[in-house]
Write a protein that holds these residues in place. Structure first.
Motif, PDB file in Angstrom:
ATOM      1  N   ARG A 168       0.260 -21.454  26.451  1.00 54.00           N
ATOM      2  CA  ARG A 168       0.459 -20.954  27.714  1.00 54.00           C
ATOM      3  C   ARG A 168      -1.012 -20.448  28.351  1.00 54.00           C
ATOM      4  O   ARG A 168      -1.921 -20.230  27.610  1.00 54.00           O
ATOM      5  CB  ARG A 168       1.045 -19.647  27.200  1.00 54.00           C
ATOM      6  N   ALA A 199      -3.015 -19.015  31.847  1.00 58.07           N
ATOM      7  CA  ALA A 199      -2.753 -18.424  33.211  1.00 58.07           C
ATOM      8  C   ALA A 199      -2.980 -19.756  34.079  1.00 58.07           C
ATOM      9  O   ALA A 199      -4.069 -20.061  34.418  1.00 58.07           O
ATOM     10  CB  ALA A 199      -3.924 -17.393  33.585  1.00 58.07           C
ATOM     11  N   ARG A 255      -3.140 -21.473  37.451  1.00 55.45           N
ATOM     12  CA  ARG A 255      -3.493 -21.196  38.932  1.00 55.45           C
ATOM     13  C   ARG A 255      -3.304 -22.299  40.049  1.00 55.45           C
ATOM     14  O   ARG A 255      -3.824 -22.200  41.010  1.00 55.45           O
ATOM     15  CB  ARG A 255      -4.683 -20.644  39.110  1.00 55.45           C
ATOM     16  N   ASN A 286      -4.274 -16.374  44.992  1.00 57.98           N
ATOM     17  CA  ASN A 286      -3.499 -15.119  44.584  1.00 57.98           C
ATOM     18  C   ASN A 286      -2.380 -14.813  45.601  1.00 57.98           C
ATOM     19  O   ASN A 286      -1.166 -14.822  45.327  1.00 57.98           O
ATOM     20  CB  ASN A 286      -4.532 -14.129  44.348  1.00 57.98           C
ATOM     21  N   PRO A 326       0.324 -14.446  35.398  1.00 57.60           N
ATOM     22  CA  PRO A 326       0.512 -12.730  35.730  1.00 57.60           C
ATOM     23  C   PRO A 326      -0.233 -12.360  36.810  1.00 57.60           C
ATOM     24  O   PRO A 326      -1.539 -13.029  36.873  1.00 57.60           O
ATOM     25  CB  PRO A 326       0.510 -12.302  34.376  1.00 57.60           C
ATOM     26  N   GLN A 327       0.141 -11.512  37.662  1.00 58.96           N
ATOM     27  CA  GLN A 327      -0.827 -11.228  39.023  1.00 58.96           C
ATOM     28  C   GLN A 327      -0.729  -9.649  39.030  1.00 58.96           C
ATOM     29  O   GLN A 327       0.118  -9.121  39.793  1.00 58.96           O
ATOM     30  CB  GLN A 327      -0.355 -11.872  39.938  1.00 58.96           C
ATOM     31  N   ALA A 328      -1.798  -9.171  38.547  1.00 58.42           N
ATOM     32  CA  ALA A 328      -1.967  -7.583  38.845  1.00 58.42           C
ATOM     33  C   ALA A 328      -2.430  -7.400  40.346  1.00 58.42           C
ATOM     34  O   ALA A 328      -2.554  -6.522  41.252  1.00 58.42           O
ATOM     35  CB  ALA A 328      -3.090  -7.090  37.983  1.00 58.42           C
ATOM     36  N   PHE A 329      -2.934  -8.767  40.865  1.00 57.34           N
ATOM     37  CA  PHE A 329      -3.246  -8.915  42.259  1.00 57.34           C
ATOM     38  C   PHE A 329      -2.354  -8.023  43.345  1.00 57.34           C
ATOM     39  O   PHE A 329      -2.680  -7.356  43.964  1.00 57.34           O
ATOM     40  CB  PHE A 329      -3.192 -10.132  42.734  1.00 57.34           C
ATOM     41  N   THR A 384     -10.135 -20.114  28.762  1.00 57.55           N
ATOM     42  CA  THR A 384     -10.712 -18.726  28.426  1.00 57.55           C
ATOM     43  C   THR A 384     -11.113 -18.613  26.916  1.00 57.55           C
ATOM     44  O   THR A 384     -10.410 -18.863  25.978  1.00 57.55           O
ATOM     45  CB  THR A 384      -9.781 -17.541  28.510  1.00 57.55           C
ATOM     46  N   ARG A 396     -11.546 -16.318  23.251  1.00 58.21           N
ATOM     47  CA  ARG A 396     -11.101 -15.006  22.387  1.00 58.21           C
ATOM     48  C   ARG A 396     -12.209 -14.740  21.624  1.00 58.21           C
ATOM     49  O   ARG A 396     -12.776 -15.593  20.666  1.00 58.21           O
ATOM     50  CB  ARG A 396      -9.804 -15.250  21.619  1.00 58.21           C
TER      51      ARG A 396
END
Ligand SMILES: Cc1cc2nc3c(=O)[nH]c(=O)nc-3n(C[C@H](O)[C@H](O)[C@H](O)COP(=O)(O)O)c2cc1C
Length: 222
Positions: A10, A12, A14, A119, A165-168, A208, A210
């Motif tokens: 998984r 993010a 884009r 986004n 996921p998009q907090a945007f 990314t 960790r």
């Protein structure tokens, strides 16, 4: 697919292909994700799914308002006003990866505009999801929704799908409410893009980091 494989695969995502997602498959994934635990089994998640013409209309309305310079006031802060270390540095590192994938220096305005635009278009995904809660619910139920989100994203991976996921969308509460004809009792927590990944695009899965285990967990007696 093992759970560990789904967790590792998984990302993010884009960048998506225009290939449609089967509606029955999507219903199955959402139904299975609802096996997620929730305190008191409240199952507080409420979800609106858009595809096809309704999604096109939604994006057109956002693009129109954005071009007019409309700025909406978020109903909840996605981050505290001034992030501190170590969170600030981690956020910056995640952002830097995206700028680098686009071939731009950190904070480059053209790249920022491109990322915002992506986004806004759900990264080209054929499906958009909006996750809501009854606004009277509290932190525990926001946690419950997070458990649902991860369950759903892992199930999607198992079926060859990808998500971002998009907090945007917390930045567009009025447009989301009006376009989705949302019950005012609900608050948008996050949106999400869903579809088949476009591996030809450099933004498809920006790596990314960790932090190591010892930076976030302590053990005593084990
Ligand atoms: C609740 C939530 C909201 C997020 N909102 C956005 C967003 O609006 N736009 C975006 O590009 N990425 C968004 N992300 C993706 C994160 O940046 C990403 O999960 C993080 O950098 C770790 O990368 P990975 O998911 O690829 O492992 C969001 C992630 C979460 C969990």
């Amino acid at each position: 697919m093992d759970v560990i494989d789904a967790i590792r695969r998984r990302h993010a995502t884009r960048a998506f292909l225009a290939d449609p997602v089967d509606g029955d498959l999507l219903r199955e994934l959402l139904s299975e994700a609802a096996r997620a635990p929730s305190g008191g089994n409240l199952q507080p998640w409420r979800i609106v799914v858009l595809g096809g013409e309704p999604l096109r209309r939604f994006k057109a309305e956002v693009a129109r308002r954005s071009a007019e310079g409309v700025r909406e006031t978020p109903e909840h802060p996605v981050y505290p006003e001034r992030l501190w270390e170590p969170f600030r540095g981690r956020r910056k590192a995640a952002g830097s990866g995206r700028y680098a994938a686009l071939g731009h220096a950190d904070g480059d305005p053209a790249a920022l505009a491109a990322l915002t635009e992506r986004n806004q278009c759900f990264f080209g995904a054929p499906v958009a999801l909006f996750f809501h809660l009854d606004r009277r619910l509290g932190a525990a139920q926001w946690t419950d929704l997070g458990l649902f989100l991860q369950s759903f994203m892992l199930l999607a991976v198992e079926r060859g799908l990808a998500t971002c996921p998009q907090a945007f969308w917390a930045g567009w509460p009025e447009t989301v409410r009006a376009q989705l004809k949302l019950d005012p009792a609900l608050i948008l927590v996050a949106g999400m893009a869903l579809g088949y990944p476009d591996y030809a695009d450099p933004l498809v899965a920006v790596p990314t980091e960790r932090v190591p285990l010892d930076d976030f967990a302590t053990f005593d007696g084990i």
